[in-house]
Design an enzyme around this catalytic site. Structure first.
Site, PDB file in Angstrom:
ATOM      1  N   ALA A   1      35.681  50.292 -35.826  1.00 27.36           N
ATOM      2  CA  ALA A   1      35.635  48.942 -34.852  1.00 27.36           C
ATOM      3  C   ALA A   1      34.248  48.432 -34.965  1.00 27.36           C
ATOM      4  O   ALA A   1      33.536  48.390 -34.111  1.00 27.36           O
ATOM      5  CB  ALA A   1      36.222  49.407 -33.579  1.00 27.36           C
TER       6      ALA A   1
ATOM      7  N   CYS B   1      21.402  36.913 -45.698  1.00 27.69           N
ATOM      8  CA  CYS B   1      21.143  37.686 -44.614  1.00 27.69           C
ATOM      9  C   CYS B   1      19.959  36.934 -43.694  1.00 27.69           C
ATOM     10  O   CYS B   1      19.308  36.459 -44.418  1.00 27.69           O
ATOM     11  CB  CYS B   1      20.402  39.190 -45.278  1.00 27.69           C
TER      12      CYS B   1
ATOM     13  N   CYS C   1      20.219  49.375 -47.357  1.00 20.92           N
ATOM     14  CA  CYS C   1      20.266  48.533 -46.544  1.00 20.92           C
ATOM     15  C   CYS C   1      18.752  48.530 -46.001  1.00 20.92           C
ATOM     16  O   CYS C   1      18.319  49.145 -45.014  1.00 20.92           O
ATOM     17  CB  CYS C   1      21.265  48.841 -45.309  1.00 20.92           C
TER      18      CYS C   1
ATOM     19  N   GLY D   1      33.350  44.868 -39.378  1.00 18.23           N
ATOM     20  CA  GLY D   1      34.371  44.709 -39.998  1.00 18.23           C
ATOM     21  C   GLY D   1      35.607  44.893 -39.487  1.00 18.23           C
ATOM     22  O   GLY D   1      36.457  44.276 -39.785  1.00 18.23           O
TER      23      GLY D   1
END
Length: 423
Positions: free
Chosen positions: A9, A353, A159, A12
């Site tokens: 949850a 981004c 990331c 996405g």
């Protein structure tokens, strides 16, 4: 009636649940299963880690908001997926049957791959809200006793944006407190050069970020493989372009935040034929499992090959716009299959981004993410700082309201003056 279960949850899973519920009739059930009972807006964690946000600002209880929209919610960790029989086995020993499973779990944080790394040992993390709160606690110790700071990303990280953000945010916060002159800063990253971002660079990201580091007295080491961390000392092997050791560094620090490499979460990685060796879900171009046609996946937990081979392994990021289009593709494909049609919807694997840099910001756009690109652009300005704040507030507001409209398609692309570009 179909039982559609969403596992995870986050940024996405929540939109997937809302979009499915909005587009399906009431005869179908939508259930969200999540390891914790709260939503956390992960992009705000760099702010939380320096005290610019509080936990309550970026989290909220999930159940009342989902149930208001007719979505079931179970706050349990999934222990095992029986993909052959379409059953999830949960931590409380209950089970849940599904017709379709949507996996949006995010990653497992592989701190254990570097001895001494991780929030339980010697480095901090901003990968989840608990880690960011702990990072803030340790940051307050730094404020009382300033000294060297190391920020960056381990080998295999995928990331990099949050590491850059955190470096500039810490720099800005220390300057505001008149402590920056007592805190040498070093950025240590597995990227082959500053601004690579796991994307092979975007526009002028290399020269612009190097310039920003110089202007803010932040040193850097690239092609860096952290081999171990001890209390107050980080051991780094700097590689050459051929991936051979070039220089050994022993870096002292009072405070360090290092992003780890990612893997797939255990319950997902354990399903035979579902994932690659790192535990990421193998999907086709329609976001569907290569082996199990009723399993879909989106977000950080999907398998995407690196943009290019680098001397130290770097993964490709899965940014917000990409995740948004993955979710929409999954929803459209499930709806099509329920109507007896073939799944044809595809995501647009583009990277956008918005990165905060303390008192300014940077934006990069890679359309598509994997070169060659139709658009390759990097820019900066104070407006990006404010855009990121506005995005945070709107996204959390949107998740509480259960609004399923696409943020990037409706707002961010228009803000940047960009037309939607296909994958």
């Amino acid at each position: 009636m179909a039982q559609i279960v969403i596992m995870g949850a986050g940024t996405g899973g929540m939109p997937a649940a809302y979009e499915l519920r909005a587009k399906l009739d009431a005869s179908h059930e939508v259930t969200v299963v999540n390891a914790v009972d709260y939503f956390q807006f992960v992009p705000s964690n760099p702010w939380l880690a320096v005290g610019w946000r509080k936990r309550k600002d970026i989290t909220f209880q999930i159940k009342p908001y989902l149930e208001r929209k007719g979505i079931n919610f179970i706050a349990q960790r999934v222990q095992r997926i029986d993909a052959d029989n379409n059953i999830l086995h949960l931590a409380d020993e209950s089970s849940l049957q599904y017709d379709y499973l949507v996996i949006t779990t995010g990653p497992k944080l592989a701190f254990d791959e570097v001895p001494g790394a991780g929030p339980e040992l010697h480095t901090r993390s901003i990968c989840n809200v608990d880690h960011a709160e702990q990072a803030w606690s340790h940051y307050q110790d730094l404020l009382q006793d300033p000294g060297p700071v190391i920020i960056g990303a381990m080998a295999g990280a995928s990331c990099f944006g949050p590491a850059y953000e955190f470096a500039f945010i810490v720099n800005r916060d220390l300057r505001k407190r008149k402590l920056r002159k007592r805190v040498p800063m070093t950025f240590v990253t597995s990227e082959p050069y500053i601004g690579h971002m796991g994307l092979g660079g975007v526009g002028d990201s290399k020269s612009m970020l190097e310039s920003d580091f110089r202007n803010n007295d932040i040193k850097w080491i690239t092609n860096a493989k952290v081999t171990k961390v001890e209390a107050g000392k980080m051991y780094v092997t700097e590689m050459d372009d051929e991936g051979q050791p070039k220089k050994e560094h022993e870096l002292p620090f009072k405070y360090s935040m290092m992003l780890p490499s990612f893997k797939g979460v255990d319950a997902v990685a354990a399903v035979e034929g579902l994932c690659n060796p790192r535990g990421f879900v193998l999907i086709d171009e329609r976001q569907r499992s290569m082996k199990y046609p009723n399993i879909y996946s989106a977000g950080v937990c999907v398998a995407i090959p690196p943009v290019e081979v680098t001397p130290v392994p770097t993964g490709a990021p899965k940014t917000g716009y990409m995740i948004e289009t993955m979710v929409t593709a999954i929803v459209d494909n499930i709806i099509a299959e329920l109507a007896g049609k073939s799944a044809e919807s595809k995501a647009t694997w583009n990277a956008i981004c918005l990165a905060d840099m303390g008192n300014t910001g940077a934006v990069f756009v890679a359309l598509p993410q994997i070169p060659p690109r139709n658009l390759n652009w990097y820019n900066k300005g104070k407006w990006v700082h404010w855009a990121k704040i506005a995005f945070e507030k709107y996204f959390i507001y949107k998740m509480k309201r259960g609004n399923s409209e696409p943020i990037y398609e409706k707002y961010i692309l228009k803000l940047l003056g960009i037309e939607r570009v296909e994958r």
